[in-house]
Design a protein around this motif. Sequence first.
Motif, PDB file in Angstrom:
ATOM      1  N   SER A   1     -19.673 -47.893 -58.601  1.00 31.66           N
ATOM      2  CA  SER A   1     -18.441 -48.623 -58.902  1.00 31.66           C
ATOM      3  C   SER A   1     -18.690 -49.700 -59.952  1.00 31.66           C
ATOM      4  N   THR A   2     -17.607 -50.087 -60.625  1.00 30.18           N
ATOM      5  CA  THR A   2     -17.717 -51.085 -61.689  1.00 30.18           C
ATOM      6  C   THR A   2     -17.431 -52.498 -61.204  1.00 30.18           C
ATOM      7  N   ASN A   3     -16.737 -52.638 -60.066  1.00 31.72           N
ATOM      8  CA  ASN A   3     -16.446 -53.968 -59.532  1.00 31.72           C
ATOM      9  C   ASN A   3     -16.275 -53.899 -58.026  1.00 31.72           C
ATOM     10  N   GLN A   4     -16.163 -55.066 -57.396  1.00 38.07           N
ATOM     11  CA  GLN A   4     -16.100 -55.130 -55.938  1.00 38.07           C
ATOM     12  C   GLN A   4     -14.838 -54.488 -55.380  1.00 38.07           C
ATOM     13  N   VAL A   5     -13.719 -54.683 -56.061  1.00 43.18           N
ATOM     14  CA  VAL A   5     -12.450 -54.148 -55.562  1.00 43.18           C
ATOM     15  C   VAL A   5     -12.489 -52.626 -55.520  1.00 43.18           C
ATOM     16  N   SER A   6     -12.928 -52.018 -56.609  1.00 43.66           N
ATOM     17  CA  SER A   6     -12.995 -50.555 -56.637  1.00 43.66           C
ATOM     18  C   SER A   6     -14.014 -50.042 -55.631  1.00 43.66           C
ATOM     19  N   ALA A   7     -15.121 -50.778 -55.454  1.00 47.08           N
ATOM     20  CA  ALA A   7     -16.130 -50.382 -54.474  1.00 47.08           C
ATOM     21  C   ALA A   7     -15.551 -50.418 -53.067  1.00 47.08           C
ATOM     22  N   PHE A   8     -14.792 -51.478 -52.751  1.00 47.60           N
ATOM     23  CA  PHE A   8     -14.189 -51.602 -51.419  1.00 47.60           C
ATOM     24  C   PHE A   8     -13.193 -50.475 -51.171  1.00 47.60           C
ATOM     25  N   VAL A   9     -12.300 -50.242 -52.132  1.00 41.08           N
ATOM     26  CA  VAL A   9     -11.248 -49.234 -51.953  1.00 41.08           C
ATOM     27  C   VAL A   9     -11.855 -47.836 -51.833  1.00 41.08           C
ATOM     28  N   LEU A  10     -12.778 -47.488 -52.730  1.00 40.60           N
ATOM     29  CA  LEU A  10     -13.385 -46.159 -52.700  1.00 40.60           C
ATOM     30  C   LEU A  10     -14.177 -45.938 -51.412  1.00 40.60           C
ATOM     31  N   THR A  11     -14.879 -46.967 -50.966  1.00 42.57           N
ATOM     32  CA  THR A  11     -15.661 -46.846 -49.728  1.00 42.57           C
ATOM     33  C   THR A  11     -14.751 -46.683 -48.520  1.00 42.57           C
ATOM     34  N   ALA A  12     -13.702 -47.491 -48.438  1.00 40.86           N
ATOM     35  CA  ALA A  12     -12.766 -47.399 -47.310  1.00 40.86           C
ATOM     36  C   ALA A  12     -12.068 -46.046 -47.274  1.00 40.86           C
ATOM     37  N   VAL A  13     -11.658 -45.548 -48.443  1.00 36.66           N
ATOM     38  CA  VAL A  13     -11.000 -44.240 -48.505  1.00 36.66           C
ATOM     39  C   VAL A  13     -11.961 -43.134 -48.084  1.00 36.66           C
ATOM     40  N   THR A  14     -13.204 -43.228 -48.534  1.00 40.90           N
ATOM     41  CA  THR A  14     -14.213 -42.230 -48.145  1.00 40.90           C
ATOM     42  C   THR A  14     -14.450 -42.239 -46.642  1.00 40.90           C
ATOM     43  N   PHE A  15     -14.587 -43.429 -46.072  1.00 40.40           N
ATOM     44  CA  PHE A  15     -14.801 -43.543 -44.627  1.00 40.40           C
ATOM     45  C   PHE A  15     -13.599 -43.009 -43.852  1.00 40.40           C
ATOM     46  N   LEU A  16     -12.398 -43.320 -44.353  1.00 42.09           N
ATOM     47  CA  LEU A  16     -11.187 -42.844 -43.684  1.00 42.09           C
ATOM     48  C   LEU A  16     -11.117 -41.324 -43.713  1.00 42.09           C
ATOM     49  N   PHE A  17     -11.473 -40.747 -44.855  1.00 37.54           N
ATOM     50  CA  PHE A  17     -11.471 -39.289 -44.981  1.00 37.54           C
ATOM     51  C   PHE A  17     -12.481 -38.654 -44.023  1.00 37.54           C
ATOM     52  N   LEU A  18     -13.697 -39.191 -43.987  1.00 39.70           N
ATOM     53  CA  LEU A  18     -14.731 -38.636 -43.113  1.00 39.70           C
ATOM     54  C   LEU A  18     -14.403 -38.846 -41.637  1.00 39.70           C
ATOM     55  N   SER A  19     -13.595 -39.847 -41.338  1.00 44.14           N
ATOM     56  CA  SER A  19     -13.212 -40.105 -39.946  1.00 44.14           C
ATOM     57  C   SER A  19     -12.098 -39.186 -39.475  1.00 44.14           C
ATOM     58  N   LEU A  20     -11.178 -38.853 -40.389  1.00 44.85           N
ATOM     59  CA  LEU A  20      -9.992 -38.078 -40.007  1.00 44.85           C
ATOM     60  C   LEU A  20     -10.081 -36.602 -40.357  1.00 44.85           C
ATOM     61  N   ILE A  21     -11.182 -36.180 -40.977  1.00 49.78           N
ATOM     62  CA  ILE A  21     -11.263 -34.799 -41.453  1.00 49.78           C
ATOM     63  C   ILE A  21     -11.150 -33.779 -40.315  1.00 49.78           C
ATOM     64  N   ASN A  22     -11.594 -34.164 -39.126  1.00 59.27           N
ATOM     65  CA  ASN A  22     -11.519 -33.214 -38.014  1.00 59.27           C
ATOM     66  C   ASN A  22     -10.086 -32.985 -37.536  1.00 59.27           C
ATOM     67  N   GLN A  23      -9.142 -33.832 -37.987  1.00 56.76           N
ATOM     68  CA  GLN A  23      -7.742 -33.622 -37.635  1.00 56.76           C
ATOM     69  C   GLN A  23      -7.166 -32.380 -38.312  1.00 56.76           C
ATOM     70  N   ILE A  24      -7.872 -31.904 -39.344  1.00 57.56           N
ATOM     71  CA  ILE A  24      -7.443 -30.673 -40.014  1.00 57.56           C
ATOM     72  C   ILE A  24      -7.400 -29.509 -39.035  1.00 57.56           C
ATOM     73  N   ASN A  25      -8.327 -29.520 -38.078  1.00 55.81           N
ATOM     74  CA  ASN A  25      -8.379 -28.438 -37.087  1.00 55.81           C
ATOM     75  C   ASN A  25      -7.116 -28.391 -36.232  1.00 55.81           C
ATOM     76  N   LEU A  26      -6.530 -29.548 -35.962  1.00 55.97           N
ATOM     77  CA  LEU A  26      -5.304 -29.588 -35.155  1.00 55.97           C
ATOM     78  C   LEU A  26      -4.098 -29.124 -35.942  1.00 55.97           C
ATOM     79  N   ILE A  27      -4.156 -29.310 -37.270  1.00 60.02           N
ATOM     80  CA  ILE A  27      -3.010 -28.952 -38.106  1.00 60.02           C
ATOM     81  C   ILE A  27      -3.056 -27.495 -38.548  1.00 60.02           C
ATOM     82  N   LEU A  28      -4.228 -27.053 -39.031  1.00 56.52           N
ATOM     83  CA  LEU A  28      -4.335 -25.716 -39.617  1.00 56.52           C
ATOM     84  C   LEU A  28      -4.856 -24.661 -38.649  1.00 56.52           C
ATOM     85  N   GLU A  29      -5.553 -25.108 -37.583  1.00 58.51           N
ATOM     86  CA  GLU A  29      -6.156 -24.193 -36.612  1.00 58.51           C
ATOM     87  C   GLU A  29      -6.970 -23.096 -37.319  1.00 58.51           C
ATOM     88  N   PRO A  30      -8.032 -23.479 -38.038  1.00 55.54           N
ATOM     89  CA  PRO A  30      -8.832 -22.491 -38.774  1.00 55.54           C
ATOM     90  C   PRO A  30      -9.713 -21.679 -37.831  1.00 55.54           C
TER      91      PRO A  30
END
Length: 254
Positions: A171-200
Amino acid sequence: MNSIVDIKNSLRPSLWRIVVLSRKEIASYFNSAIAYIVIIFFLVFTAIWLFFIQRFLLRNIADLRPYFAIVPSLFIFLIPAITMRAWAEERKLGTAELLLTLPCREGELVVAKYLGALLLLKIIIFLSIPIPLMIASLGDFETGQIVGQYIGVLCLGSALIALGLLISSLSTNQVSAFVLTAVTFLFLSLINQINLILEPAQFIAAIINWTSLTYHFRGFEVGLIDTRDIGYYLLLTWLGLYLNVKVLIWRKLQ
């Protein structure tokens, strides 16, 4: 025998540099408001969550699962606050180039920043211990279960710190680092919800579950220590640190 002595002598300077650099990192946290804000927010929010939102004292159940269940959600925002300035701020101030010119290996710099952030996390965890100690007299709590829950918190936090440092280095600055990190963590935390929606298919669902941060934390919530969950967090930690070193080497060669 001489070869063993040579190996020990070669390790000593490296370990000493890591200790010195990590002490600098933890000092930088407490020289700013970051450490105090993160510590106070975690302790106050978890206490409010347990006693007022979850109404723990009215449940009449000797189980701290509600207390530890909120930790992964809190870490989505708290860990980025800890790691956002690690490399992004160094680049902004122009000190990253100075660090890379020091007689230190890139791995030593990465490990030092990781240990500094990890020590801050351990301080937060240590300061939260009085809560289970205070309520232990209110019921027949299982000590082993609480220990397992704290081990899970430490494993999750250590993996997120390594990933947060990696994103900060990109990242180039603290704000972008915070946002990108939080979004990544949120994605990795909620990714298993895909199984409830798509039932793969079952094997695809298993792969999706394996990549989920919260899926591997469920066992720790009830105090169960599974080596597969520990291995997952250790792998994420190693991967984050390894790629962080590669990013530094790439920037050094530019």
